[in-house]
Design a protein around this motif. Sequence first.
Motif, PDB file in Angstrom:
ATOM      1  N   ARG A  24       1.067  -0.966   0.162  1.00 60.70           N
ATOM      2  CA  ARG A  24      -0.170  -0.175   0.139  1.00 60.70           C
ATOM      3  C   ARG A  24       1.183   1.199  -0.189  1.00 60.70           C
ATOM      4  O   ARG A  24       1.880   0.938   0.449  1.00 60.70           O
ATOM      5  N   PRO A  25       0.281   2.317  -0.544  1.00 58.50           N
ATOM      6  CA  PRO A  25       1.281   3.228  -1.151  1.00 58.50           C
ATOM      7  C   PRO A  25       1.769   4.033   0.447  1.00 58.50           C
ATOM      8  O   PRO A  25       3.278   4.495   0.576  1.00 58.50           O
ATOM      9  N   HIS A  26       1.488   3.522   1.706  1.00 56.79           N
ATOM     10  CA  HIS A  26       2.234   3.753   3.317  1.00 56.79           C
ATOM     11  C   HIS A  26       3.078   3.809   3.138  1.00 56.79           C
ATOM     12  O   HIS A  26       4.198   3.791   3.968  1.00 56.79           O
ATOM     13  N   ALA A  98      -0.628  10.206  -3.048  1.00 56.97           N
ATOM     14  CA  ALA A  98      -0.629  11.591  -3.982  1.00 56.97           C
ATOM     15  C   ALA A  98      -0.093  12.082  -4.512  1.00 56.97           C
ATOM     16  O   ALA A  98       0.944  12.457  -5.463  1.00 56.97           O
ATOM     17  N   ARG A  99       0.873  12.717  -2.703  1.00 60.29           N
ATOM     18  CA  ARG A  99       2.900  12.617  -2.661  1.00 60.29           C
ATOM     19  C   ARG A  99       3.544  12.140  -3.764  1.00 60.29           C
ATOM     20  O   ARG A  99       4.540  12.402  -4.702  1.00 60.29           O
ATOM     21  N   LEU A 100       3.206  10.866  -4.390  1.00 61.12           N
ATOM     22  CA  LEU A 100       4.077   9.917  -5.076  1.00 61.12           C
ATOM     23  C   LEU A 100       3.614   9.827  -6.605  1.00 61.12           C
ATOM     24  O   LEU A 100       4.565   9.592  -7.289  1.00 61.12           O
ATOM     25  N   GLY A 101       3.186  10.509  -6.823  1.00 65.03           N
ATOM     26  CA  GLY A 101       2.299  10.102  -8.208  1.00 65.03           C
ATOM     27  C   GLY A 101       1.401   8.596  -9.062  1.00 65.03           C
ATOM     28  O   GLY A 101       2.563   8.345  -9.650  1.00 65.03           O
ATOM     29  N   LEU A 102       1.147   7.866  -7.571  1.00 64.45           N
ATOM     30  CA  LEU A 102       0.706   6.504  -7.879  1.00 64.45           C
ATOM     31  C   LEU A 102      -0.452   5.786  -7.131  1.00 64.45           C
ATOM     32  O   LEU A 102      -1.506   6.662  -6.847  1.00 64.45           O
ATOM     33  N   SER A 103      -0.785   4.774  -8.244  1.00 64.89           N
ATOM     34  CA  SER A 103      -2.203   4.405  -7.684  1.00 64.89           C
ATOM     35  C   SER A 103      -2.006   2.896  -7.618  1.00 64.89           C
ATOM     36  O   SER A 103      -0.864   2.724  -8.199  1.00 64.89           O
ATOM     37  N   PRO A 104      -2.975   2.318  -7.140  1.00 61.53           N
ATOM     38  CA  PRO A 104      -3.307   1.063  -7.097  1.00 61.53           C
ATOM     39  C   PRO A 104      -3.044   0.321  -8.552  1.00 61.53           C
ATOM     40  O   PRO A 104      -3.507   0.671  -9.859  1.00 61.53           O
ATOM     41  N   GLY A 105      -2.529  -0.904  -8.773  1.00 60.90           N
ATOM     42  CA  GLY A 105      -2.351  -1.085  -9.802  1.00 60.90           C
ATOM     43  C   GLY A 105      -0.835  -0.317 -10.169  1.00 60.90           C
ATOM     44  O   GLY A 105      -0.230  -1.406 -11.529  1.00 60.90           O
ATOM     45  N   ASP A 106      -0.420   0.141  -9.993  1.00 62.41           N
ATOM     46  CA  ASP A 106       1.378   1.159 -10.706  1.00 62.41           C
ATOM     47  C   ASP A 106       2.245  -0.300 -10.666  1.00 62.41           C
ATOM     48  O   ASP A 106       2.152  -0.528  -9.440  1.00 62.41           O
ATOM     49  N   GLY A 107       2.944  -0.297 -11.297  1.00 66.56           N
ATOM     50  CA  GLY A 107       4.344  -1.127 -10.328  1.00 66.56           C
ATOM     51  C   GLY A 107       5.361  -0.184 -10.657  1.00 66.56           C
ATOM     52  O   GLY A 107       5.406   0.503 -11.564  1.00 66.56           O
ATOM     53  N   LEU A 108       6.472  -0.251 -10.310  1.00 67.76           N
ATOM     54  CA  LEU A 108       7.826   0.159 -10.218  1.00 67.76           C
ATOM     55  C   LEU A 108       8.875  -0.657  -9.260  1.00 67.76           C
ATOM     56  O   LEU A 108       8.865  -1.465  -8.884  1.00 67.76           O
ATOM     57  N   THR A 109      10.016  -0.540  -9.737  1.00 71.52           N
ATOM     58  CA  THR A 109      11.228  -0.524  -8.440  1.00 71.52           C
ATOM     59  C   THR A 109      11.103  -0.024  -7.328  1.00 71.52           C
ATOM     60  O   THR A 109      10.809   1.115  -7.324  1.00 71.52           O
ATOM     61  N   TRP A 110      12.121  -0.833  -6.370  1.00 77.15           N
ATOM     62  CA  TRP A 110      12.451  -0.166  -4.984  1.00 77.15           C
ATOM     63  C   TRP A 110      13.359   1.246  -5.694  1.00 77.15           C
ATOM     64  O   TRP A 110      12.716   1.816  -4.969  1.00 77.15           O
ATOM     65  N   GLY A 111      14.338   1.194  -6.116  1.00 76.81           N
ATOM     66  CA  GLY A 111      15.154   2.395  -7.158  1.00 76.81           C
ATOM     67  C   GLY A 111      14.131   3.426  -7.543  1.00 76.81           C
ATOM     68  O   GLY A 111      14.186   4.473  -7.251  1.00 76.81           O
ATOM     69  N   GLU A 112      13.041   2.438  -8.355  1.00 76.90           N
ATOM     70  CA  GLU A 112      12.526   3.843  -8.517  1.00 76.90           C
ATOM     71  C   GLU A 112      11.253   4.523  -7.556  1.00 76.90           C
ATOM     72  O   GLU A 112      11.004   5.654  -7.334  1.00 76.90           O
ATOM     73  N   ALA A 113      10.724   3.543  -6.682  1.00 78.12           N
ATOM     74  CA  ALA A 113      10.260   4.432  -5.238  1.00 78.12           C
ATOM     75  C   ALA A 113      10.691   4.903  -4.985  1.00 78.12           C
ATOM     76  O   ALA A 113      10.614   6.487  -3.971  1.00 78.12           O
ATOM     77  N   LYS A 114      12.425   5.582  -4.419  1.00 80.76           N
ATOM     78  CA  LYS A 114      13.220   5.412  -3.137  1.00 80.76           C
ATOM     79  C   LYS A 114      13.645   7.015  -4.567  1.00 80.76           C
ATOM     80  O   LYS A 114      13.128   8.178  -3.790  1.00 80.76           O
ATOM     81  N   ALA A 115      13.524   7.115  -6.218  1.00 78.71           N
ATOM     82  CA  ALA A 115      13.855   8.347  -6.233  1.00 78.71           C
ATOM     83  C   ALA A 115      12.767   8.702  -6.144  1.00 78.71           C
ATOM     84  O   ALA A 115      12.718  10.506  -5.887  1.00 78.71           O
ATOM     85  N   ARG A 116      11.757   8.166  -6.826  1.00 76.28           N
ATOM     86  CA  ARG A 116      10.054   9.259  -6.320  1.00 76.28           C
ATOM     87  C   ARG A 116       9.856   9.836  -4.547  1.00 76.28           C
ATOM     88  O   ARG A 116       9.850  10.814  -4.728  1.00 76.28           O
ATOM     89  N   ILE A 117      10.187   9.363  -3.897  1.00 76.98           N
ATOM     90  CA  ILE A 117      10.385   9.858  -2.044  1.00 76.98           C
ATOM     91  C   ILE A 117      10.782  11.300  -2.559  1.00 76.98           C
ATOM     92  O   ILE A 117      11.447  12.238  -1.958  1.00 76.98           O
ATOM     93  N   ARG A 118      12.773  10.860  -2.796  1.00 82.39           N
ATOM     94  CA  ARG A 118      13.970  11.431  -2.900  1.00 82.39           C
ATOM     95  C   ARG A 118      13.278  12.813  -3.221  1.00 82.39           C
ATOM     96  O   ARG A 118      13.586  14.083  -3.222  1.00 82.39           O
ATOM     97  N   ALA A 119      12.589  12.557  -4.707  1.00 85.11           N
ATOM     98  CA  ALA A 119      12.385  13.845  -5.487  1.00 85.11           C
ATOM     99  C   ALA A 119      11.093  14.707  -4.872  1.00 85.11           C
ATOM    100  O   ALA A 119      10.998  15.498  -5.523  1.00 85.11           O
ATOM    101  N   ARG A 120      10.475  13.723  -4.206  1.00 84.70           N
ATOM    102  CA  ARG A 120       9.016  14.223  -3.837  1.00 84.70           C
ATOM    103  C   ARG A 120       8.526  14.834  -1.955  1.00 84.70           C
ATOM    104  O   ARG A 120       7.877  15.245  -1.766  1.00 84.70           O
ATOM    105  N   VAL A 121       9.662  14.078  -1.723  1.00 84.59           N
ATOM    106  CA  VAL A 121       9.191  14.032  -0.138  1.00 84.59           C
ATOM    107  C   VAL A 121      10.402  14.871   0.438  1.00 84.59           C
ATOM    108  O   VAL A 121      11.272  14.586   0.332  1.00 84.59           O
ATOM    109  N   ARG A 122      10.491  16.082   1.125  1.00 84.84           N
ATOM    110  CA  ARG A 122      11.627  16.531   1.899  1.00 84.84           C
ATOM    111  C   ARG A 122      11.606  16.497   3.080  1.00 84.84           C
ATOM    112  O   ARG A 122      10.872  16.158   3.853  1.00 84.84           O
ATOM    113  N   PRO A 123      12.862  16.524   3.484  1.00 84.28           N
ATOM    114  CA  PRO A 123      12.644  15.874   5.066  1.00 84.28           C
ATOM    115  C   PRO A 123      11.838  17.298   5.715  1.00 84.28           C
ATOM    116  O   PRO A 123      11.805  18.815   5.071  1.00 84.28           O
ATOM    117  N   GLY A 124      11.405  16.673   7.057  1.00 89.01           N
ATOM    118  CA  GLY A 124       9.815  17.456   7.893  1.00 89.01           C
ATOM    119  C   GLY A 124       8.833  17.674   7.382  1.00 89.01           C
ATOM    120  O   GLY A 124       7.904  17.989   7.696  1.00 89.01           O
TER     121      GLY A 124
END
Length: 160
Positions: A24-26, A98-124
Amino acid sequence: MTKGAAPELRRDSDAIPTAGLALRPHHLMCSLGFRGYGYSDAFTANMARLALPMRARDDTPLRIVGGLDPICAPCPERRGAVCAKESKIKRLDRDHAARLGLSPGDGLTWGEAKARIRARVRPGDLASLCAGCRWLPLGLCEGALEELHETQDAAPEGGA
């Protein structure tokens, strides 16, 4: 909250199906921040069995789901096919998706997930993104997020 012995990093052939580990997204952020703590010994062991092998390989396939996933299986808050805190969990999933631009059914790799987190979620950002999470005050996910950003910042220009 329990903390067992340090989880071993191992690749369990049953842990991550070739079609992708359903998350699940979180749980992307939870997996990043996992440091051996959990709601129970069974939950902690399951989280270690799933998250540690996933984090060891950036090419680990993932599939985003809109409900229970394998991380939820031994959770003491699980009530059949839902969570006892369903409204809070649905909000966390909605906000993370919403923050990561994901929907149920989307596929990605762990590396792609980390890149999305890095690009879209800042410390704080977790203070609002993860509001109400019982793990937030421990700072585990915030620390993992800071490490993720430091790793990117330390990468040589033009490479990762």
